[in-house]
Scaffold this motif. Sequence first.
Motif, PDB file in Angstrom:
ATOM      1  N   ALA A  31       0.544  -1.387  -0.182  1.00  0.00           N
ATOM      2  CA  ALA A  31      -0.274   0.069  -0.079  1.00  0.00           C
ATOM      3  C   ALA A  31       0.899   0.788  -0.049  1.00  0.00           C
ATOM      4  O   ALA A  31       0.652   2.109  -0.924  1.00  0.00           O
ATOM      5  CB  ALA A  31      -1.182  -0.674   0.883  1.00  0.00           C
ATOM      6  N   LEU A  32       2.103   1.056   1.037  1.00  0.00           N
ATOM      7  CA  LEU A  32       2.791   2.217   0.958  1.00  0.00           C
ATOM      8  C   LEU A  32       3.490   2.828  -0.515  1.00  0.00           C
ATOM      9  O   LEU A  32       3.247   3.287  -0.638  1.00  0.00           O
ATOM     10  CB  LEU A  32       3.931   1.967   1.402  1.00  0.00           C
ATOM     11  N   GLU A  34       2.494   2.007  -3.736  1.00  0.00           N
ATOM     12  CA  GLU A  34       1.599   2.666  -4.724  1.00  0.00           C
ATOM     13  C   GLU A  34       1.385   3.530  -4.784  1.00  0.00           C
ATOM     14  O   GLU A  34       1.288   3.906  -4.723  1.00  0.00           O
ATOM     15  CB  GLU A  34      -0.009   1.657  -4.429  1.00  0.00           C
ATOM     16  N   ASP A  35       1.129   4.113  -3.240  1.00  0.00           N
ATOM     17  CA  ASP A  35       0.985   5.242  -2.402  1.00  0.00           C
ATOM     18  C   ASP A  35       2.212   6.684  -3.481  1.00  0.00           C
ATOM     19  O   ASP A  35       1.355   7.176  -3.777  1.00  0.00           O
ATOM     20  CB  ASP A  35       0.802   6.028  -1.309  1.00  0.00           C
ATOM     21  N   LEU A  36       3.165   5.947  -3.208  1.00  0.00           N
ATOM     22  CA  LEU A  36       4.594   6.302  -3.483  1.00  0.00           C
ATOM     23  C   LEU A  36       4.681   6.523  -4.797  1.00  0.00           C
ATOM     24  O   LEU A  36       5.009   7.257  -5.583  1.00  0.00           O
ATOM     25  CB  LEU A  36       5.466   5.693  -3.046  1.00  0.00           C
ATOM     26  N   ARG A  37       4.002   5.823  -5.572  1.00  0.00           N
ATOM     27  CA  ARG A  37       4.669   5.782  -7.126  1.00  0.00           C
ATOM     28  C   ARG A  37       3.729   6.639  -7.357  1.00  0.00           C
ATOM     29  O   ARG A  37       3.604   6.968  -8.706  1.00  0.00           O
ATOM     30  CB  ARG A  37       4.424   3.791  -7.323  1.00  0.00           C
ATOM     31  N   ASP A  38       1.962   6.955  -6.953  1.00  0.00           N
ATOM     32  CA  ASP A  38       0.843   7.602  -7.724  1.00  0.00           C
ATOM     33  C   ASP A  38       1.673   9.111  -7.056  1.00  0.00           C
ATOM     34  O   ASP A  38       1.337  10.195  -8.006  1.00  0.00           O
ATOM     35  CB  ASP A  38       0.221   7.506  -6.608  1.00  0.00           C
ATOM     36  N   GLN A  39       2.611   8.996  -6.259  1.00  0.00           N
ATOM     37  CA  GLN A  39       3.320  11.130  -6.137  1.00  0.00           C
ATOM     38  C   GLN A  39       4.621  10.484  -6.737  1.00  0.00           C
ATOM     39  O   GLN A  39       5.118  11.949  -6.783  1.00  0.00           O
ATOM     40  CB  GLN A  39       3.248  10.797  -5.181  1.00  0.00           C
ATOM     41  N   THR A 168      -5.038   3.085   5.602  1.00  0.00           N
ATOM     42  CA  THR A 168      -4.867   4.709   5.056  1.00  0.00           C
ATOM     43  C   THR A 168      -4.374   5.161   6.106  1.00  0.00           C
ATOM     44  O   THR A 168      -2.932   5.760   5.276  1.00  0.00           O
ATOM     45  CB  THR A 168      -6.453   5.073   4.454  1.00  0.00           C
ATOM     46  N   THR A 171      -0.275   4.133   6.379  1.00  0.00           N
ATOM     47  CA  THR A 171       0.251   3.965   4.694  1.00  0.00           C
ATOM     48  C   THR A 171       0.791   5.785   5.153  1.00  0.00           C
ATOM     49  O   THR A 171       1.722   6.076   4.760  1.00  0.00           O
ATOM     50  CB  THR A 171      -0.259   4.268   3.559  1.00  0.00           C
ATOM     51  N   GLN A 172      -0.121   6.539   5.705  1.00  0.00           N
ATOM     52  CA  GLN A 172       0.283   7.957   5.911  1.00  0.00           C
ATOM     53  C   GLN A 172       0.924   8.666   7.026  1.00  0.00           C
ATOM     54  O   GLN A 172       2.060   8.989   7.216  1.00  0.00           O
ATOM     55  CB  GLN A 172      -0.759   9.662   6.458  1.00  0.00           C
ATOM     56  N   ARG A 175       4.756   7.453   5.208  1.00  0.00           N
ATOM     57  CA  ARG A 175       4.804   8.513   4.416  1.00  0.00           C
ATOM     58  C   ARG A 175       5.798   9.798   4.545  1.00  0.00           C
ATOM     59  O   ARG A 175       5.788  10.114   4.251  1.00  0.00           O
ATOM     60  CB  ARG A 175       3.670   8.184   2.836  1.00  0.00           C
TER      61      ARG A 175
END
Length: 180
Positions: A31-32, A34-39, A168, A171-172, A175
Amino acid sequence: MENSTFIKNKKLLTWWLTGLSGAGKTTLARALAEDLRDQGYPVCVLDGDEIRQGLSKDLGFSMAEREEQSRRVAETAKILNQNGILAIVSLVSPSLQGRSLARDIIGKEHFVESYISTPLQICQQRDVKGLYAKAKLDSGLQLTGIGAPYEAPTNADCVIDTSQTELTTATQQLRAFLKE
């Protein structure tokens, strides 16, 4: 490239997610990532089970072999960081000594020790890989937390109980280390 390289003015990091089998390390790592890749961040997940299928397929599960697994993963994460890639390690890494060595290899300024502190009872209920069920049937199976010791971090940078914290939110929390 020096180890102090920054991406978008952020320090390159390795998040080292440690905890029992079934604690949620892999789910959180993915999940982390995916979140970082999205950014737009380049990121690589180093999952213990996947590493054991290749880089560490010659290792067993003695404490010495588990520490060698941690060392190999730490060396790999260090290379990733040196090449501009964030690393997320999902590894039981049961010993304080093994994680300390990993921190030394990667560099303490790049290492975020993240204790996924989900209680053993919850991990046993989840039993995603069926390891706890096997350990009940085979007392010789050295499952971490059952027949083999797990030394919980004493000064983790981040502590997350996935039975109490939504994905979520967790993950935050991880991050947020990019901003420091």
